[in-house]
Design a protein around this motif. Structure first.
Motif, PDB file in Angstrom:
ATOM      1  N   VAL A  80     -32.304   0.281  17.889  1.00 51.74           N
ATOM      2  CA  VAL A  80     -32.291  -1.016  18.558  1.00 51.74           C
ATOM      3  C   VAL A  80     -30.868  -1.473  18.863  1.00 51.74           C
ATOM      4  CG1 VAL A  80     -32.766  -3.483  18.215  1.00 51.74           C
ATOM      5  CG2 VAL A  80     -34.512  -1.792  17.672  1.00 51.74           C
ATOM      6  N   ARG A  81     -29.939  -1.220  17.959  1.00 55.02           N
ATOM      7  CA  ARG A  81     -28.581  -1.740  18.106  1.00 55.02           C
ATOM      8  C   ARG A  81     -27.712  -0.961  19.105  1.00 55.02           C
ATOM      9  NH1 ARG A  81     -30.117  -5.746  17.015  1.00 55.02           N
ATOM     10  NH2 ARG A  81     -30.055  -6.924  15.074  1.00 55.02           N
ATOM     11  N   HIS A  82     -28.188   0.157  19.609  1.00 53.29           N
ATOM     12  CA  HIS A  82     -27.367   0.918  20.552  1.00 53.29           C
ATOM     13  C   HIS A  82     -27.232   0.165  21.869  1.00 53.29           C
ATOM     14  CE1 HIS A  82     -25.916   4.245  23.065  1.00 53.29           C
ATOM     15  NE2 HIS A  82     -25.499   4.768  21.930  1.00 53.29           N
ATOM     16  N   ARG A  83     -26.076   0.280  22.490  1.00 51.20           N
ATOM     17  CA  ARG A  83     -25.778  -0.482  23.705  1.00 51.20           C
ATOM     18  C   ARG A  83     -26.701  -0.131  24.871  1.00 51.20           C
ATOM     19  NH1 ARG A  83     -22.373   2.344  27.328  1.00 51.20           N
ATOM     20  NH2 ARG A  83     -21.677   4.374  26.548  1.00 51.20           N
ATOM     21  N   HIS A  84     -27.265   1.076  24.860  1.00 52.46           N
ATOM     22  CA  HIS A  84     -28.172   1.465  25.936  1.00 52.46           C
ATOM     23  C   HIS A  84     -29.546   0.790  25.804  1.00 52.46           C
ATOM     24  CE1 HIS A  84     -25.726   5.394  26.660  1.00 52.46           C
ATOM     25  NE2 HIS A  84     -25.218   4.362  27.305  1.00 52.46           N
ATOM     26  N   MET A  85     -29.772   0.070  24.703  1.00 55.93           N
ATOM     27  CA  MET A  85     -31.037  -0.626  24.487  1.00 55.93           C
ATOM     28  C   MET A  85     -31.007  -2.067  24.991  1.00 55.93           C
ATOM     29  SD  MET A  85     -33.392   1.248  23.153  1.00 55.93           S
ATOM     30  CE  MET A  85     -33.691   2.746  22.213  1.00 55.93           C
TER      31      MET A  85
END
Length: 236
Positions: A80-85
């Protein structure tokens, strides 16, 4: 920098997602959240199902278990915390787990979780945490790793770790001092008993008790106790 997705909302505006592989726990959490009159509650058995639904329609609060299979709650947090999300990366996550160890809490918060609650969670505790959450104005920042995190969280966790380390050190020092005192008190009691017996024996024999410059039994026992304590401390 941007605030998390639940910041500034009222309880009635909260769209909550619950990820929990225990059916009884699902029922409990759904019932508690609905009693708060939140806008919506969606419940999922697995991270995979929850992630698909959250990407299609992001909630503004996620409550998840820690230990699940095949994808764990921690893996869910990292996904969830990845920038692509984006915009899902801004959704606050609260862990509800039966394994709230210090290491688990530290790991979860450093990775971007907003809070960790320990099962069984009471309605009042969850309500207070949600109230705290909607007023939490710490912004979300993008780290060099490519993951979003809570601004200042690492500094705050490091300061807390230092305080806990200092507290543990103080407790150890106090425990050693108590052990030393107990050994000395025991030695004094034994030595005084021996000195008393020697005096009584001398009195019964009609001899006068002569105090010499050599250490008495009490002094010898105290020295032995102190030496044993110092030895124990060095060994530990």
């Amino acid at each position: 920098m941007k605030h998390h997705a639940a910041y500034g909302l009222t309880m009635e505006e909260i769209d909550a997602v619950v990820v929990e592989d225990s059916k009884p726990m699902q029922t409990i959490l759904r019932s508690i959240l609905l009693s708060f009159k939140v806008a919506r509650v969606r419940v999922f058995d697995s991270v995979d199902d929850a992630l698909e639904a959250c990407l299609a329609e992001p909630p503004n609060v996620i409550l998840t278990d820690w230990r699940m299979t095949p994808t764990t709650g921690f893996q869910f947090l990292r996904l969830v915390r990845h920038r692509h999300m984006e915009p899902l990366c801004y959704v606050p996550i609260l862990f509800i787990t039966a394994h709230g160890t210090r290491n688990l809490v530290d790991k979860a918060l450093r990775a971007g979780a907003h809070h960790v609650l320990v099962k069984p969670v009471s309605p009042s505790t969850l309500f207070k945490r949600l109230q705290w959450l909607v007023n939490d104005d710490r912004p979300m920042i993008l780290e060099h790793s490519g993951f979003y995190n809570i601004y200042g969280i690492h500094k705050a966790m490091n300061e807390q770790a230092e305080k806990l380390q200092s507290l543990d050190g103080a407790r150890l020092h106090h425990r050693i001092a108590i052990q030393k005192r107990n050994k000395v008190e025991d030695a004094v009691e034994v030595a005084l008993d021996e000195d008393q017996a020697a005096e009584e024996q001398a009195a019964d024999g009609g001899d006068e008790v002569i105090f010499k410059e050599t250490p008495s039994a009490a002094v010898k026992h105290i020295r032995n106790a102190e030496f044993a304590t110092i030895k124990d401390v060095k060994l530990h």
